[in-house]
Every structure is written in structure tokens, then in C-alpha cells.
Scaffold this motif. Structure first.
Motif, PDB file in Angstrom:
ATOM      1  N   GLU A  92       4.646 -31.599  17.712  1.00 32.00           N
ATOM      2  CA  GLU A  92       3.723 -31.294  16.614  1.00 32.00           C
ATOM      3  C   GLU A  92       3.777 -32.395  15.551  1.00 32.00           C
ATOM      4  O   GLU A  92       2.741 -32.787  15.001  1.00 32.00           O
ATOM      5  N   MET A  93       4.964 -32.898  15.262  1.00 32.08           N
ATOM      6  CA  MET A  93       5.077 -33.977  14.276  1.00 32.08           C
ATOM      7  C   MET A  93       4.420 -35.250  14.792  1.00 32.08           C
ATOM      8  O   MET A  93       3.790 -35.982  14.022  1.00 32.08           O
ATOM      9  N   ASP A  94       4.582 -35.536  16.087  1.00 34.93           N
ATOM     10  CA  ASP A  94       3.899 -36.702  16.664  1.00 34.93           C
ATOM     11  C   ASP A  94       2.389 -36.533  16.598  1.00 34.93           C
ATOM     12  O   ASP A  94       1.660 -37.488  16.323  1.00 34.93           O
ATOM     13  N   ARG A  95       1.918 -35.326  16.843  1.00 35.72           N
ATOM     14  CA  ARG A  95       0.480 -35.067  16.813  1.00 35.72           C
ATOM     15  C   ARG A  95      -0.085 -35.256  15.402  1.00 35.72           C
ATOM     16  O   ARG A  95      -1.179 -35.780  15.223  1.00 35.72           O
ATOM     17  N   LYS A  96       0.697 -34.861  14.392  1.00 34.23           N
ATOM     18  CA  LYS A  96       0.239 -35.013  13.006  1.00 34.23           C
ATOM     19  C   LYS A  96       0.518 -36.398  12.443  1.00 34.23           C
ATOM     20  O   LYS A  96       0.099 -36.710  11.342  1.00 34.23           O
ATOM     21  N   GLY A  97       1.253 -37.211  13.190  1.00 31.53           N
ATOM     22  CA  GLY A  97       1.500 -38.588  12.764  1.00 31.53           C
ATOM     23  C   GLY A  97       2.626 -38.727  11.765  1.00 31.53           C
ATOM     24  O   GLY A  97       2.670 -39.701  11.021  1.00 31.53           O
ATOM     25  N   ILE A  98       3.533 -37.798  11.714  1.00 32.94           N
ATOM     26  CA  ILE A  98       4.672 -37.870  10.804  1.00 32.94           C
ATOM     27  C   ILE A  98       5.751 -38.718  11.460  1.00 32.94           C
ATOM     28  O   ILE A  98       6.211 -38.424  12.554  1.00 32.94           O
ATOM     29  N   LYS A  99       6.172 -39.786  10.777  1.00 31.00           N
ATOM     30  CA  LYS A  99       7.137 -40.743  11.330  1.00 31.00           C
ATOM     31  C   LYS A  99       8.472 -40.607  10.605  1.00 31.00           C
ATOM     32  O   LYS A  99       8.554 -40.089   9.500  1.00 31.00           O
ATOM     33  N   VAL A 101      11.170 -38.884  11.476  1.00 30.17           N
ATOM     34  CA  VAL A 101      11.918 -37.633  11.641  1.00 30.17           C
ATOM     35  C   VAL A 101      12.360 -37.538  13.095  1.00 30.17           C
ATOM     36  O   VAL A 101      11.564 -37.697  14.019  1.00 30.17           O
ATOM     37  N   ASP A 102      13.646 -37.303  13.288  1.00 28.75           N
ATOM     38  CA  ASP A 102      14.185 -37.189  14.637  1.00 28.75           C
ATOM     39  C   ASP A 102      14.627 -35.740  14.856  1.00 28.75           C
ATOM     40  O   ASP A 102      15.574 -35.271  14.222  1.00 28.75           O
TER      41      ASP A 102
END
Length: 113
Positions: A92-99, A101-102
Motif C-alpha cells: 500500500e505504501m508503494d502504491r501511494k508512493g511513500i518512500k 519506510v521499511d
């Protein structure tokens, strides 16, 4: 008067009599006998001569059943759910483009990758 019911009644009676005839060996075989168990030699002595020689074979559930114990490895189930949830959050974070965060789940103790 309609005589078709004679044929119907005769057919029902024939099916009932043949069913009883076919079930007599099973009833005599599975009737509990004192200290003899369900031995085939006892069945041959006890069974009527006019009845069929074969009896019904009971399935495992009717022979005495089975003992099945199902267990849940709670630690493993919780760990795998956490891993799946972490993967969903990362996707979901990749889909929203949030960088930056691991997100990782705990894949310890022999769980598959």
C-alpha cells in the motif's frame, strides 16, 4: 375401477421384501453375541441359511470411529498473519508512493519465505 395401484402396491411390497431379505445377514452379523465378537465363523453358524451370505461392511466411523485431534500453532499463525499484514502495508505504501519506510514481518523459527 383403476387397477394401476395393484402394480404400484406390488412393486412397493417386492422392494420392501427384497430389502429385508438383503439386510438380514447384516442384522445377524452385527447383533452382539456373548464373547464371540463379530467373527465370520460365528456369523456362518448364526445366520439363516436362506439369507444371502454377504453382509454390509461398516465404514470406519460406524466401526468405532476415529480419534482426530486438530491443533493450531498459535505462535506460528500470529507470526504469519503479521508477515502478511506487513506485506500488505508495504504494498500500500508503494502504491501511494511513500518512500523511506521499511516494513518487515518477523519470519523467524522456520517459517517459509
Amino acid at each position: 375401477m383403476d387397477r394401476a395401484w395393484y402394480w404400484k402396491a406390488g412393486l412397493i411390497l417386492a422392494v420392501a421384501v427384497s430389502s429385508i431379505w438383503a439386510l438380514v445377514p447384516s442384522v445377524t452379523y452385527f447383533r452382539p453375541a456373548a464373547r464371540s465378537g463379530n467373527d465370520s465363523t460365528v456369523f456362518e453358524k448364526r445366520g439363516p441359511k436362506w439369507a444371502p451370505a454377504k453382509h454390509l461392511n461398516l465404514g470406519l466411523d460406524l466401526q468405532g470411529g476415529i480419534h482426530l485431534v486438530m491443533d493450531v500453532e498459535v505462535d506460528r499463525a500470529v507470526r504469519e498473519k503479521a508477515v502478511r499484514r506487513a506485506e500488505e502495508i508495504a504494498a500500500e505504501m508503494d502504491r501511494k508512493g511513500i518512500k523511506g519506510v521499511d516494513v518487515k514481518g518477523d519470519r523467524k523459527r522456520g517459517s517459509s519465505p
